[in-house]
Enzyme design. Structure first.
Site, mmCIF file in Angstrom:
data_model
loop_
_atom_site.group_PDB
_atom_site.id
_atom_site.type_symbol
_atom_site.label_atom_id
_atom_site.label_comp_id
_atom_site.label_asym_id
_atom_site.label_seq_id
_atom_site.Cartn_x
_atom_site.Cartn_y
_atom_site.Cartn_z
ATOM 1 N N LYS A 7 0.894 -1.325 -0.124
ATOM 2 C CA LYS A 7 -0.101 0.084 0.056
ATOM 3 C C LYS A 7 0.695 1.229 -0.058
ATOM 4 O O LYS A 7 0.305 2.192 -0.653
ATOM 5 C CB LYS A 7 -0.910 0.034 1.365
ATOM 6 C CG LYS A 7 -1.909 -0.926 1.119
ATOM 7 C CD LYS A 7 -2.943 -1.290 2.106
ATOM 8 C CE LYS A 7 -3.880 -2.193 2.257
ATOM 9 N NZ LYS A 7 -5.143 -2.132 3.224
ATOM 10 N N LYS A 27 -13.032 -4.822 -1.507
ATOM 11 C CA LYS A 27 -13.782 -3.316 -1.607
ATOM 12 C C LYS A 27 -12.961 -2.477 -2.180
ATOM 13 O O LYS A 27 -13.481 -1.405 -2.873
ATOM 14 C CB LYS A 27 -14.075 -2.951 0.034
ATOM 15 C CG LYS A 27 -15.011 -3.825 0.831
ATOM 16 C CD LYS A 27 -15.105 -3.217 2.088
ATOM 17 C CE LYS A 27 -15.665 -4.090 3.176
ATOM 18 N NZ LYS A 27 -15.816 -3.453 4.623
ATOM 19 N N LYS A 67 -7.911 -11.790 -4.069
ATOM 20 C CA LYS A 67 -9.050 -12.014 -3.246
ATOM 21 C C LYS A 67 -10.225 -11.134 -3.445
ATOM 22 O O LYS A 67 -9.704 -9.685 -4.013
ATOM 23 C CB LYS A 67 -8.476 -11.475 -1.754
ATOM 24 C CG LYS A 67 -9.441 -11.834 -0.620
ATOM 25 C CD LYS A 67 -8.821 -11.470 0.928
ATOM 26 C CE LYS A 67 -9.649 -11.607 2.105
ATOM 27 N NZ LYS A 67 -9.127 -11.409 3.180
#
Length: 358
Positions: free
Chosen positions: A124, A224, A221
């Site tokens: 990230k 969201k 995966k």
């Protein structure tokens, strides 16, 4: 209106389980099948604490109004999926201030080299560059606090979360070694010299559904944060939404469905979803689907998803229409959580040498 008896005694089982889901974006099928659906069985077997992890939701830029709305919606979805507040404490993370307090204490004894090894931070922060927030580096310690505050025995985790649990275990053992046992006894702690500050938690891995994959990439995966809504089934998707997404999801050119073929990740993923929402055994699904074409299987899967999600959606609408009920559930859950969290935090403050408040 919806009612439950918050004063009813809760059966204290031998082991405690803690889990939560972030209120970022809409709760999707991966959150449900990978976590929330399993909670319904766990609340029958363990002393369970399920919470909306809103503090984790601000490690990335967020809109306050959306966070507030999403927090209530996530809590309502927990109830709609079957979390029973007479069996499990259900609350919002930020309503128990000890989560944030314990995170600071843990950060002062955790080597930064441990945090720098965390894979999710590397991924990230690489995307965010120099603007990455400090919270993204330290949030694994907030996650550790979520677990350690409640002297948790078991934590439901998927394979991709094992590293976070291992960090939690390492931190717990470091605290126990540094401040527990005889060292705390000298400060007036319990007479038992073997007293540990924290229970060292173990992983609880579900047999199925631990990791539901994207509809557009069977190797990633369901998330969201994925750019395309086509990649996931949201819990509040309509029949038409579900049919559209399943019809256009990624497949292969082979006929017949099969589990665990590494060259057919999408096939294995969708069969797992069908197994979980239909309630059938793996053997039953294999026998039913082994000779089906993709077209026939997609119709079967769509119908099963719609049938499974429909009562959840109706229950969600009912809960959201009774705000006072939802607020009372969260208030009672936070009170139960606070009772345990404060004891844990007070013990650690004393063991670390802080003067007790008078």
């Amino acid at each position: 209106s919806l009612k439950y008896d918050s004063s009813a005694p809760r059966i204290q089982t031998r082991k405690r389980v803690v889990s939560g889901v972030q209120p970022t974006g809409t709760i999707h099928l991966g959150n449900y099948l990978g976590a929330i659906k399993n909670w319904i069985e766990l609340q029958e077997l363990y002393d369970t604490y399920f919470f909306v992890v809103d503090l984790h939701a601000i490690t990335l830029p967020h809109v306050p109004e959306e966070l507030l709305k999403a927090t209530k919606a996530a809590a309502a979805m927990y109830l709609a999926c079957g979390v029973d507040p007479s069996k499990a404490a259900m609350f919002v993370q930020s309503h128990v201030k000890a989560h944030a307090e314990l995170t600071w204490l843990l950060s002062c004894v955790t080597p930064i080299s441990w945090l720098n090894k965390m894979i999710q931070f590397k991924e990230k922060s690489r995307r965010q560059g120099e603007d990455v927030g400090t919270g993204l580096l330290t949030y694994p310690l907030l996650m550790a606090s979520d677990i350690l505050l409640y002297q948790t025995d078991l934590v439901p985790v998927g394979d991709d979360q094992r590293q976070h649990l291992e960090l939690t275990r390492d931190v717990a053992e470091r605290i126990n070694s540094t401040y527990g046992g005889r060292k705390w006894k000298k400060l007036g702690g319990p007479t038992l010299s073997s007293k540990k500050m924290f229970q060292v938690p173990e992983a609880l891995i579900p047999k199925t559904g631990a990791r539901i994959m994207s509809l557009t990439d069977g190797t990633s995966k369901m998330s969201k944060s994925a750019a395309s809504d086509q990649s996931r089934i949201n819990m509040l998707d309509t029949r038409d939404d579900i049919a559209y997404k399943i019809k256009r999801c990624k497949t292969d050119s082979l006929t017949g469905m099969e589990f665990d073929n590494p060259e057919r990740p999408e096939c294995s993923n969708l069969l797992s979803v069908y197994q979980l929402v239909s309630g059938k055994s793996r053997q039953e699904v294999e026998a039913e689907c082994k000779d089906l074409t993709w077209g026939a299987f997609k119709i079967l899967l769509t119908d099963a998803l719609v049938e499974h999600l429909d009562p959840i959606q109706k229950s969600y609408t009912e809960v959201m229409s009774d705000e006072s009920y939802l607020d009372q559930v969260l208030c009672d859950g936070a009170a139960k959580a606070n009772a345990i969290a404060k004891r844990t935090l007070t013990d650690l403050y004393e063991a670390m040498g802080f003067a007790a408040a008078r």
